[in-house]
Design a protein around this motif. Structure first.
Motif, short mmCIF file in Angstrom:
data_model
loop_
_atom_site.label_atom_id
_atom_site.label_comp_id
_atom_site.label_asym_id
_atom_site.label_seq_id
_atom_site.Cartn_x
_atom_site.Cartn_y
_atom_site.Cartn_z
N GLY A 72 -31.10 23.03 2.64
CA GLY A 72 -29.88 23.25 3.42
C GLY A 72 -29.72 24.70 3.87
O GLY A 72 -30.54 25.56 3.55
N ASP A 73 -28.63 24.98 4.61
CA ASP A 73 -28.41 26.27 5.28
C ASP A 73 -29.54 26.56 6.26
O ASP A 73 -30.26 27.55 6.16
N TYR A 74 -29.63 25.66 7.25
CA TYR A 74 -30.63 25.82 8.32
C TYR A 74 -30.12 26.79 9.37
O TYR A 74 -30.89 27.45 10.05
N GLY A 122 -30.69 26.33 -3.77
CA GLY A 122 -30.72 27.55 -2.96
C GLY A 122 -29.38 28.24 -3.10
O GLY A 122 -28.81 28.29 -4.17
N HIS A 123 -28.86 28.80 -1.98
CA HIS A 123 -27.48 29.28 -1.83
C HIS A 123 -27.21 30.66 -2.43
O HIS A 123 -26.49 31.45 -1.83
N SER A 124 -27.75 30.96 -3.60
CA SER A 124 -27.49 32.25 -4.22
C SER A 124 -28.77 33.08 -4.15
O SER A 124 -29.78 32.72 -4.75
N GLY A 154 -36.52 26.77 0.68
CA GLY A 154 -35.22 27.43 0.50
C GLY A 154 -34.44 27.60 1.80
O GLY A 154 -34.80 27.04 2.84
N ASP A 155 -33.38 28.38 1.74
CA ASP A 155 -32.42 28.55 2.85
C ASP A 155 -33.07 29.27 4.04
O ASP A 155 -33.51 30.41 3.90
N ILE A 156 -33.07 28.62 5.20
CA ILE A 156 -33.79 29.12 6.37
C ILE A 156 -32.93 30.05 7.24
O ILE A 156 -33.42 31.05 7.77
N VAL A 165 -30.36 20.22 -4.88
CA VAL A 165 -29.01 20.36 -4.33
C VAL A 165 -28.88 21.74 -3.71
O VAL A 165 -29.60 22.67 -4.10
N HIS A 166 -27.96 21.90 -2.76
CA HIS A 166 -27.87 23.20 -2.08
C HIS A 166 -27.47 24.34 -3.02
O HIS A 166 -28.19 25.33 -3.15
N ALA A 167 -26.31 24.22 -3.67
CA ALA A 167 -25.79 25.37 -4.43
C ALA A 167 -25.95 25.23 -5.94
O ALA A 167 -26.25 26.20 -6.62
N GLY A 224 -26.17 21.92 3.52
CA GLY A 224 -25.77 23.23 2.99
C GLY A 224 -24.31 23.51 3.34
O GLY A 224 -23.73 22.83 4.19
N ASN A 225 -23.71 24.49 2.69
CA ASN A 225 -22.31 24.79 3.02
C ASN A 225 -22.16 25.25 4.46
O ASN A 225 -21.14 24.99 5.09
N HIS A 226 -23.18 25.89 5.04
CA HIS A 226 -23.07 26.33 6.42
C HIS A 226 -23.04 25.14 7.39
O HIS A 226 -22.32 25.18 8.39
N GLU A 227 -23.80 24.09 7.10
CA GLU A 227 -23.74 22.90 7.95
C GLU A 227 -22.40 22.19 7.78
O GLU A 227 -21.84 21.63 8.72
MN LIG Z 1 -25.34 28.41 1.12
#
Ligand SMILES: [Mn+2]
Length: 262
Positions: A73-75, A223-225, A40-42, A184-186, A104-107
């Protein structure tokens, strides 16, 4: 949800798609002799990434088949060690695994900031954790940056970002499919074919996906949520347990028709 080490049998999830009347039977579970670890999101928590890597290595010791690790994603952002997390992923602790790194959306936002094309993105990024990422790369951040600081911050970040990191970030993929799963990320937008999804939805979607009972043709692993515990539903499996603040980084292990958590 079952106990820590007992696998959840996903037969009920797949019951519908195992229906022999289907003209074209859909893939279910994972192919035989495959084992897939999904992280999951790190969010900059190197300590938790190290822990989970140790658990994966121990768990996989006796397994002879094809081994994979998929990162959702979201490292970067929020946690203190974004740079070190990317270092660890670039160095690759698992040379005998196939590795898949999702975007991820953050990347996505980090890359937009770097590109300099979208000036308005910077303040959003800083607000949702980008300043921790800049600090982890040794970019000097004093207080909340104003518009006149942006060019300096971007230039300094470009200079300090190793080429291997930029390459890593630019090669992240939007999704990955294996057997009956779509990683997928989200999430995905319901009732749109998996291959016609918009990148913005794959990286950002929340309610319309989370609240939907629609079966997307594959089980969506995302992940994401943030949820307190990983969530297993008939159409999706959510693995973001909010590592940054909860201290819990979730890793799901998929094998044939089972899913368990490390
Ligand atoms: Mn996210």
């Amino acid at each position: 949800m079952t106990g820590k080490n007992s696998p959840t049998i996903l037969k009920s999830i797949f019951k519908k798609i195992l229906n022999p009347k289907q003209s074209e039977p859909l893939a279910v579970g994972l192919p035989e002799s495959h084992r897939l670890y999904c992280v999951g999101d790190i969010h900059g928590r190197l300590d938790l990434l190290h822990d989970i890597h140790r658990k994966i290595a121990t768990d996989a010791l006796e397994f002879d088949g094809v081994k994979l690790v998929v990162y959702l994603g979201d490292y970067v952002d929020r946690g203190p060690h974004s740079k070190q997390v990317i270092d660890c992923l670039v160095e690759n602790d698992f040379p005998d695994f196939e590795t898949v790194f999702l975007l991820g959306n953050h990347e996505q936002v980090l890359l937009r900031f770097l590109s300099g094309k979208d000036a308005s993105i910077a303040h959003d990024w800083f607000r949702f954790g980008g300043l921790s990422t800049l600090a982890s790369y040794g970019v000097s951040v004093r207080g909340i940056p104003t518009s006149k600081d942006l060019e300096r911050l971007r230039a300094e970040f470009k200079e300090k970002l190793p080429a291997t990191h930029l390459q890593f970030l630019e090669r992240l993929v939007s999704h990955y499919e294996l057997g009956g799963y779509f990683f997928v990320h989200a999430g995905v937008r319901p009732k749109i074919k998996l291959h016609r999804q918009r990148l913005e939805d794959l990286l950002w979607i929340r309610e319309e996906f989370l609240n939907s009972d629609f079966f997307h043709g594959k089980v969506i692993v995302h992940g994401h949520s943030v949820t307190e515990q990983p969530e297993v539903h008939h159409n999706r499996i959510g693995l973001d347990t909010g590592a940054y603040s909860s201290g819990i980084l979730t890793c799901a292990v998929f094998e044939e028709l089972t899913c368990r958590f490390l």
